[in-house]
Scaffold this motif. Structure first.
Motif, short mmCIF file in Angstrom:
data_model
loop_
_atom_site.label_atom_id
_atom_site.label_comp_id
_atom_site.label_asym_id
_atom_site.label_seq_id
_atom_site.Cartn_x
_atom_site.Cartn_y
_atom_site.Cartn_z
N ASN A 1 0.81 -1.21 0.00
CA ASN A 1 0.00 0.00 0.00
C ASN A 1 0.85 1.27 0.00
O ASN A 1 0.31 2.36 0.16
CB ASN A 1 -0.91 0.01 1.23
N ILE B 1 -4.42 -8.23 -2.52
CA ILE B 1 -4.71 -8.16 -1.08
C ILE B 1 -5.97 -8.98 -0.77
O ILE B 1 -6.00 -9.76 0.19
CB ILE B 1 -4.92 -6.70 -0.64
N LEU B 2 -7.00 -8.81 -1.60
CA LEU B 2 -8.25 -9.52 -1.34
C LEU B 2 -8.05 -11.03 -1.44
O LEU B 2 -8.62 -11.79 -0.67
CB LEU B 2 -9.33 -9.07 -2.33
N LEU C 1 -2.33 4.57 -9.82
CA LEU C 1 -3.78 4.56 -9.72
C LEU C 1 -4.30 5.96 -9.38
O LEU C 1 -5.28 6.42 -9.97
CB LEU C 1 -4.24 3.56 -8.64
N TYR C 2 -3.63 6.63 -8.45
CA TYR C 2 -4.04 7.99 -8.09
C TYR C 2 -4.06 8.88 -9.33
O TYR C 2 -5.00 9.63 -9.55
CB TYR C 2 -3.10 8.57 -7.03
N PHE D 1 -6.92 -3.23 5.53
CA PHE D 1 -5.81 -3.77 4.75
C PHE D 1 -5.63 -3.07 3.41
O PHE D 1 -4.75 -3.41 2.64
CB PHE D 1 -6.01 -5.28 4.51
N ILE D 2 -6.53 -2.13 3.12
CA ILE D 2 -6.56 -1.53 1.79
C ILE D 2 -6.05 -0.10 1.86
O ILE D 2 -6.34 0.62 2.81
CB ILE D 2 -8.01 -1.58 1.25
N SER D 3 -5.29 0.31 0.85
CA SER D 3 -4.70 1.65 0.87
C SER D 3 -5.76 2.72 0.63
O SER D 3 -6.82 2.47 0.05
CB SER D 3 -3.62 1.76 -0.20
N TRP D 4 -5.45 3.94 1.07
CA TRP D 4 -6.41 5.05 0.95
C TRP D 4 -6.67 5.44 -0.50
O TRP D 4 -7.72 5.99 -0.80
CB TRP D 4 -5.95 6.25 1.76
N VAL D 5 -5.72 5.18 -1.38
CA VAL D 5 -5.97 5.49 -2.80
C VAL D 5 -7.17 4.68 -3.26
O VAL D 5 -8.10 5.19 -3.90
CB VAL D 5 -4.79 5.10 -3.70
N VAL D 6 -7.13 3.39 -2.94
CA VAL D 6 -8.20 2.49 -3.36
C VAL D 6 -9.50 2.83 -2.65
O VAL D 6 -10.56 2.96 -3.28
CB VAL D 6 -7.79 1.02 -3.10
N GLU E 1 -2.31 10.51 3.76
CA GLU E 1 -2.85 9.71 2.66
C GLU E 1 -4.37 9.74 2.63
O GLU E 1 -4.98 9.74 1.57
CB GLU E 1 -2.33 8.27 2.75
N THR F 1 -5.66 -3.18 -8.56
CA THR F 1 -4.72 -2.78 -7.52
C THR F 1 -4.95 -3.55 -6.22
O THR F 1 -4.01 -3.93 -5.54
CB THR F 1 -4.87 -1.27 -7.23
N VAL F 2 -6.23 -3.77 -5.91
CA VAL F 2 -6.54 -4.33 -4.60
C VAL F 2 -6.69 -5.86 -4.64
O VAL F 2 -6.65 -6.52 -3.60
CB VAL F 2 -7.80 -3.64 -4.01
N THR G 1 -0.01 2.22 -6.48
CA THR G 1 -0.90 3.15 -5.77
C THR G 1 -0.85 4.54 -6.37
O THR G 1 -1.89 5.17 -6.62
CB THR G 1 -0.51 3.23 -4.29
N ASN H 1 -6.20 11.77 -0.60
CA ASN H 1 -6.94 10.98 -1.58
C ASN H 1 -8.43 11.31 -1.63
O ASN H 1 -9.14 10.81 -2.49
CB ASN H 1 -6.74 9.49 -1.31
N MET I 1 -13.01 4.21 -4.31
CA MET I 1 -14.31 3.58 -4.10
C MET I 1 -15.32 4.60 -3.58
O MET I 1 -16.48 4.62 -4.02
CB MET I 1 -14.19 2.44 -3.09
N LEU J 1 -11.70 -5.94 6.96
CA LEU J 1 -11.17 -5.88 5.59
C LEU J 1 -10.61 -4.51 5.15
O LEU J 1 -9.49 -4.45 4.66
CB LEU J 1 -12.24 -6.40 4.61
N ILE K 1 -8.99 0.09 -9.97
CA ILE K 1 -9.05 -0.08 -8.52
C ILE K 1 -9.03 -1.57 -8.15
O ILE K 1 -8.28 -2.00 -7.28
CB ILE K 1 -10.33 0.59 -7.96
#
Lengths: 284, 324
Positions: A203, A262-263, A224-225, B142-147, B259, A258-259, A221, B263, B151, B139, A255
């Motif tokens: 991340n 992890i999922l 993606l931004y 575990f995910i970055s703030w960009v993602v 972050e 990218t994720v 990341t 974002n 969303m 859940l 998105i």
């Protein structure tokens, strides 16, 4: 006081909380597989409408995001190894009560937790060391997490001292005790701490934003931004452009790509993370 | 070889005896004995010295006119000039206000969220259900703030987002959540809860698991219902944990995660979303006003440290453990 009704509403409330937590992820997944028409008219919620994988095909053909994903894989794999190589032996050393200077070294680490590192001094240091625009600028600022170091140290301290004593009597050196005895017995903590580092690296965002300008080096990341911020017609580098696909779908697919890793490993990650947090909170 | 080994063991065995005079020679022998251990420590130690302490020294440029050519040593001292500039600038007070306000919202809404969730989860008897809900709640952590940010923007989009589509069913006009300075802080706090409340329950649940079950038995005998048990046993049982986390949170009053803000930020909501971390990034890295940006960072760090010390002391006075 709490009757059947109370109990039922408790379960319903928690189920709703759980569902709402993952709903945004399911929604973006559905959007990424839906047709432009369905997305524009706002019909997509939980399931893809007019299923198609056009957005993914375009992203893969374009290649930019995949290249950034490859960078992130390298950053994560090599970075986790580096972090562990610096953290584990140090934690082992600090766990040895007989060590001369132990109190001083522990203080050096502990005191650093009281203040954060200023962005500008860090930036100037990186510039001085000529590490800007390299992955070192991502790895080095957080090479050893003091928190992880102390969690691991207290784990080593909790290992039975007799084991090591008998090994010493059998003629084992510090090195062989560490590699043959301590490490094999520390698998749970090694797994937990490596995963702490690995997820943080996957991340990684701000260090890359601050210190890396070369777009070929960017992790997924930041890439993606940039895609999320871009005006509609320049989302893809190729000449085919985004003319026939709604960019919302393209963004959603980016998105998800990218994720996704992890999922996919989430159940595994989660188990070790929880264990790590509990190990850490015991000694505080 | 075997005699060397014998010596090493002797040295080790003799260490605890206080009567042995600690001569320089014996000290050196200890260091030699543990030479591999010192080598083990070296990379981490070098890291802390260079990246924590040398950079701390770098903070001095807040009191200098930093120029790249002169370097940190060579640049000229200007005393409190940059701080004066800051305290006279409208931007700075604005950014400080936003930072504090978002943190006050955090304390009021996001801080209690994991406590409430943990109390609720603790009442669940069906293990499988508890575990399933926890798996879902953890859940987003575990995910970055960009993602997560991507969303959120998609979800709240006035044209294609599902939230506005749902509101439309009730005849509500589309709301521009991300560009409205009224809604943006709400989105910010809700997203904080979304990302971390579930994960935050772990530490509270661990504290609850450590409570003596006999207390609940006794309370039941005395005719206390579930709610009274929560109020008189569970809550007091996790008070210490709440106190520690509160101290830690107070230390972050001057800090809003870069972050997260960055974002969700856009030009339309700058007036409510520009905080210290984004301000330092902008004036420091994007405008290269190194000294001024360092002064902001230093100010933030010092106030944060003072806050932690004050709150820790207060918590201790109230009879809780505190951090140290």
């Amino acid at each position: 006081m709490v009757n059947r009704l109370g109990r039922t509403s408790l379960y319903v409330f928690l189920a709703v909380c759980g569902f709402m937590t993952v709903f945004p992820i399911l929604n973006i997944l559905a959007v990424s597989f839906s047709s432009s028409r369905a997305i524009i008219s706002g019909e997509v919620s939980l399931w893809p409408v007019e299923f198609n994988a056009q957005a993914y095909v375009q992203l893969i053909r374009d290649g930019q995001l995949l290249a950034a994903l490859k960078n992130t894989v390298i950053i994560t794999a090599a970075g986790t190894a580096l972090h562990m190589l610096a953290t584990t032996p140090a934690a082992y050393t600090l766990s040895k009560k007989r060590l001369r200077g132990r109190a001083f070294f522990t203080f050096v680490v502990l005191f650093s937790m009281l203040f954060g590192t200023g962005l500008i001094p860090l930036f100037l240091l990186m510039k001085q060391l000529q590490l800007l625009d390299s992955y070192w600028a991502i790895w080095l600022p957080g090479l050893v997490s003091a928190y992880n170091l102390f969690v691991m140290k207290s784990f080593f301290e909790g290992m039975p001292a007799e084991l090591e004593e008998s090994a010493t009597i059998d003629g084992a050196t510090d090195l062989s005790i560490f590699f043959r005895l301590t490490l094999p017995l520390s698998k749970p903590i090694l797994a937990a701490i490596s995963l702490f580092y690995a997820v943080a690296l996957w991340n990684t965002y701000s260090n890359a934003l601050y210190f890396i300008t070369d777009s070929r080096l960017l992790p997924v990341t930041v890439k993606l931004y940039q895609m999320l911020q871009m005006p509609i017609d320049s989302l893809l580098s190729g000449a085919e452009g985004a003319s026939y696909i709604q960019p919302e779908g393209l963004k959603a697919a980016a998105i998800i790509l990218t994720v996704a890793p992890i999922l996919l490993v989430y159940p595994f990650l989660q188990k070790h993370f929880v264990k790590g947090v509990l190990l850490g909170s015991v000694k505080g | 070889m075997s005699s060397m080994r014998g010596e090493r063991m002797l040295g080790r065995a003799a260490l605890p005896a206080a009567s042995v005079p600690k001569t320089r020679r014996s000290r050196l022998r200890d260091v030699y004995r543990d030479r591999y251990l010192y080598v083990f420590l070296l990379p981490a130690l070098a890291y802390f010295i260079v990246f924590k302490y040398v950079t701390l020294f770098g903070e001095t440029i807040a009191f200098k006119n930093y120029r790249l050519l002169d370097g940190i040593w060579g640049s000229e001292w200007v005393g409190l000039k940059h701080f004066r500039t800051l305290f006279n600038s409208e931007d700075f007070w604005h950014v400080l206000g936003n930072t504090l306000l978002l943190n006050v919202y955090h304390l009021a809404f996001a801080f209690p969220a994991p406590i409430v969730l943990a109390l609720l989860l603790n009442e669940v008897r069906a293990e499988w259900f508890k575990r399933a809900v926890q798996n879902l709640l953890y859940l987003p952590f575990f995910i970055s703030w960009v993602v997560l940010g991507g969303m959120i923007v998609s979800l709240l989009s006035p044209s294609t987002g599902v939230v506005n589509a749902l509101l439309g069913l009730f005849g509500v006009e589309p709301i521009y959540f991300m560009t409205s300075s009224v809604w943006w802080p709400v989105v910010f706090i809700v997203s904080t809860i979304w990302q971390s409340a579930g994960w935050g329950t772990i530490i509270y649940m661990a504290a609850m698991a450590a409570i003596d079950p006999g207390l609940y038995e006794a309370a039941k005998m005395d005719g206390a219902g579930r709610l009274r048990q929560v109020w008189h046993i569970t809550l007091p049982g996790i008070r210490g944990t709440i106190a520690v986390l509160l101290v830690l949170q107070m230390g972050k009053m001057m800090d809003v995660g870069f972050e997260h803000v960055y974002n969700l930020q856009n030009a339309a909501v700058f007036s409510v979303s520009d905080v210290i971390s984004t301000y330092v990034y902008r004036i420091g890295l994007q405008n290269a006003q190194y000294s001024l940006a360092t002064a902001v960072g230093l100010f933030q760090g010092v106030i944060g440290l003072i806050l932690v010390l004050i709150v820790n002391k207060t918590v201790k006075k109230l009879g809780e453990g505190g951090l140290w």
